[in-house]
Write a protein that holds these residues in place. Structure first.
Motif, PDB file in Angstrom:
ATOM      1  N   LEU A  89      21.905  -2.164  29.079  1.00  0.00           N
ATOM      2  CA  LEU A  89      21.604  -3.145  28.037  1.00  0.00           C
ATOM      3  C   LEU A  89      20.224  -3.783  28.184  1.00  0.00           C
ATOM      4  O   LEU A  89      19.576  -4.095  27.185  1.00  0.00           O
ATOM      5  CB  LEU A  89      22.683  -4.231  28.012  1.00  0.00           C
ATOM      6  N   LEU A  90      19.784  -3.986  29.395  1.00  0.00           N
ATOM      7  CA  LEU A  90      18.479  -4.621  29.605  1.00  0.00           C
ATOM      8  C   LEU A  90      17.365  -3.613  29.859  1.00  0.00           C
ATOM      9  O   LEU A  90      16.183  -3.939  29.703  1.00  0.00           O
ATOM     10  CB  LEU A  90      18.552  -5.615  30.762  1.00  0.00           C
ATOM     11  N   SER A  91      17.720  -2.401  30.232  1.00  0.00           N
ATOM     12  CA  SER A  91      16.697  -1.410  30.549  1.00  0.00           C
ATOM     13  C   SER A  91      16.343  -0.519  29.358  1.00  0.00           C
ATOM     14  O   SER A  91      15.282   0.112  29.351  1.00  0.00           O
ATOM     15  CB  SER A  91      17.159  -0.526  31.715  1.00  0.00           C
ATOM     16  N   PHE A 108      21.111  -7.210  22.839  1.00  0.00           N
ATOM     17  CA  PHE A 108      21.877  -7.884  23.881  1.00  0.00           C
ATOM     18  C   PHE A 108      21.367  -9.304  24.099  1.00  0.00           C
ATOM     19  O   PHE A 108      22.139 -10.233  24.337  1.00  0.00           O
ATOM     20  CB  PHE A 108      21.800  -7.085  25.183  1.00  0.00           C
ATOM     21  N   GLN A 109      20.073  -9.490  24.000  1.00  0.00           N
ATOM     22  CA  GLN A 109      19.507 -10.825  24.208  1.00  0.00           C
ATOM     23  C   GLN A 109      19.789 -11.769  23.050  1.00  0.00           C
ATOM     24  O   GLN A 109      20.038 -12.957  23.255  1.00  0.00           O
ATOM     25  CB  GLN A 109      17.995 -10.713  24.423  1.00  0.00           C
ATOM     26  N   ARG A 143      29.959 -18.575  25.111  1.00  0.00           N
ATOM     27  CA  ARG A 143      28.757 -18.176  25.850  1.00  0.00           C
ATOM     28  C   ARG A 143      28.317 -16.771  25.468  1.00  0.00           C
ATOM     29  O   ARG A 143      27.120 -16.476  25.413  1.00  0.00           O
ATOM     30  CB  ARG A 143      29.014 -18.268  27.358  1.00  0.00           C
ATOM     31  N   TRP A 144      29.274 -15.883  25.205  1.00  0.00           N
ATOM     32  CA  TRP A 144      28.913 -14.526  24.802  1.00  0.00           C
ATOM     33  C   TRP A 144      28.218 -14.527  23.444  1.00  0.00           C
ATOM     34  O   TRP A 144      27.239 -13.813  23.226  1.00  0.00           O
ATOM     35  CB  TRP A 144      30.148 -13.643  24.763  1.00  0.00           C
ATOM     36  N   LEU A 145      28.699 -15.351  22.523  1.00  0.00           N
ATOM     37  CA  LEU A 145      28.176 -15.325  21.156  1.00  0.00           C
ATOM     38  C   LEU A 145      26.860 -16.086  21.004  1.00  0.00           C
ATOM     39  O   LEU A 145      25.973 -15.652  20.259  1.00  0.00           O
ATOM     40  CB  LEU A 145      29.212 -15.904  20.187  1.00  0.00           C
ATOM     41  N   GLN A 146      26.729 -17.221  21.657  1.00  0.00           N
ATOM     42  CA  GLN A 146      25.529 -18.031  21.465  1.00  0.00           C
ATOM     43  C   GLN A 146      24.328 -17.421  22.185  1.00  0.00           C
ATOM     44  O   GLN A 146      24.461 -16.787  23.224  1.00  0.00           O
ATOM     45  CB  GLN A 146      25.756 -19.460  21.962  1.00  0.00           C
ATOM     46  N   GLY A 147      23.143 -17.666  21.602  1.00  0.00           N
ATOM     47  CA  GLY A 147      21.930 -17.082  22.158  1.00  0.00           C
ATOM     48  C   GLY A 147      21.611 -17.555  23.558  1.00  0.00           C
ATOM     49  O   GLY A 147      21.425 -16.763  24.468  1.00  0.00           O
ATOM     50  N   GLY A 148      21.557 -18.883  23.760  1.00  0.00           N
ATOM     51  CA  GLY A 148      21.223 -19.420  25.061  1.00  0.00           C
ATOM     52  C   GLY A 148      19.826 -19.002  25.492  1.00  0.00           C
ATOM     53  O   GLY A 148      18.922 -18.793  24.686  1.00  0.00           O
ATOM     54  N   ASP A 149      19.630 -18.856  26.792  1.00  0.00           N
ATOM     55  CA  ASP A 149      18.356 -18.442  27.361  1.00  0.00           C
ATOM     56  C   ASP A 149      18.265 -16.925  27.277  1.00  0.00           C
ATOM     57  O   ASP A 149      18.966 -16.208  27.993  1.00  0.00           O
ATOM     58  CB  ASP A 149      18.265 -18.913  28.817  1.00  0.00           C
ATOM     59  N   VAL A 150      17.407 -16.405  26.389  1.00  0.00           N
ATOM     60  CA  VAL A 150      17.331 -14.961  26.180  1.00  0.00           C
ATOM     61  C   VAL A 150      16.840 -14.224  27.424  1.00  0.00           C
ATOM     62  O   VAL A 150      17.062 -13.011  27.564  1.00  0.00           O
ATOM     63  CB  VAL A 150      16.429 -14.608  24.975  1.00  0.00           C
ATOM     64  N   GLU A 151      16.164 -14.933  28.321  1.00  0.00           N
ATOM     65  CA  GLU A 151      15.700 -14.303  29.558  1.00  0.00           C
ATOM     66  C   GLU A 151      16.809 -14.249  30.602  1.00  0.00           C
ATOM     67  O   GLU A 151      16.663 -13.591  31.642  1.00  0.00           O
ATOM     68  CB  GLU A 151      14.497 -15.069  30.118  1.00  0.00           C
ATOM     69  N   PRO A 157      20.500 -13.542  29.841  1.00  0.00           N
ATOM     70  CA  PRO A 157      21.717 -13.248  29.082  1.00  0.00           C
ATOM     71  C   PRO A 157      22.919 -13.175  30.026  1.00  0.00           C
ATOM     72  O   PRO A 157      22.759 -13.039  31.245  1.00  0.00           O
ATOM     73  CB  PRO A 157      21.412 -11.895  28.433  1.00  0.00           C
ATOM     74  N   PRO A 158      24.140 -13.246  29.490  1.00  0.00           N
ATOM     75  CA  PRO A 158      25.348 -13.327  30.334  1.00  0.00           C
ATOM     76  C   PRO A 158      25.743 -12.005  30.983  1.00  0.00           C
ATOM     77  O   PRO A 158      26.793 -11.420  30.687  1.00  0.00           O
ATOM     78  CB  PRO A 158      26.413 -13.806  29.342  1.00  0.00           C
TER      79      PRO A 158
END
Length: 262
Positions: A90-92, A100-101, A193-201, A203-204
């Motif tokens: 997801l991040l790579s 994902f972010q 927490r899964w749905l909200q954006g939060g800190d994009v750097e 992610p959960p």
């Protein structure tokens, strides 16, 4: 891997389970899509829960089960397999990272399907035996996904699309089917927490783990579910007949025949 799932809960149950607010506030275009689905398959539209930043609340949208990135110009010619997104990528992967972010979602379900493959030595064919996996409590759950709004180059076709996130299998999925993947199931306490954006750097990533096998149950069902043309309550009925052995004859069933918009 999760090539099919069931969504048996009605509208009221879906609203309550996923905290979606009053029924009268729902878009009337969702009416048909909220009908129970006993054989939800890729290449079709499904209700998906997202976080609406404009209103600061969870919302329900109809989405197409096949993730189409912005650079896809023609779904018919887009050859990448994007029904599932491996958690470890997801991040790579440039395919999944921004989704994902910024655009995580939940796919409401009551159970999902995995198949056990049995080789037919005598006929040199294979039989795929379907198993349903659900929570022991019988409660609905949210399958973790990522989504992307796609539009054709001429702007005439627009739709929201999604992929199911997959993780390593837990004990019950592996022992019943010998699969090496399962869908990501999000605990209810982690929906926000899964749905909200939060800190994009940040992610959960800690939520990208197999669901607790002790909280799940599984049962074998008839092979009618292997065809997407079948969609009725009988598809969840347990099949109590003896499991076929690998030396028996029989027709091959690969669970294909998925219908799509393209």
């Amino acid at each position: 891997m999760c090539g099919r799932f069931q969504r048996r809960l009605d509208k009221k149950q879906m609203m309550e389970a996923f905290g979606l607010g009053a029924l009268e506030e729902m878009d009337v275009s969702l009416e048909v899509g909220l009908a129970p689905n006993y054989n939800a398959a890729p290449g079709s539209m499904h209700p998906v829960v997202v976080w609406d930043d404009d209103f600061g609340m969870r919302a329900l949208r109809m989405m197409y089960w096949r993730f189409l990135p912005p650079y896809c110009t023609d779904p018919k010619k887009f050859n990448w397999s994007t029904l599932h997104a491996g958690a470890e990528n997801l991040l790579s992967s440039t395919m999944w990272k921004k989704a994902f972010q910024y655009r995580r979602c939940l796919i409401p379900a009551d159970s999902f399907v995995e198949w056990k493959t049995i080789d037919k030595k005598a006929s040199k064919k294979t039989l795929k035996l379907p198993f349903l996996f659900a929570l022991k409590t019988g409660d609905p759950f949210g399958i973790g996904g990522i989504w992307q709004h796609w539009r054709s180059p001429d702007g005439k076709t627009r739709m929201d699309t999604f992929a199911v996130v997959t993780v390593e299998p837990n004990e019950i999925v592996h022992d019943m089917t010998d699969h090496d993947r399962m869908p990501l199931l999000i605990e209810k306490k982690d929906y926000e927490r899964w749905l909200q954006g939060g800190d994009v750097e940040r992610p959960p990533v800690d939520l990208l783990r197999p669901f607790d096998a002790d909280k799940m149950k599984a049962w074998r069902v008839g092979t009618s579910i292997n065809s997407v043309r079948n969609n009725d309550p009988s598809l969840i009925t347990p099949d109590d007949t003896p499991e076929p052995g690998d030396d028996e004859g029989g027709e091959s069933s690969n669970g294909s025949g998925q219908m799509g918009l393209f």
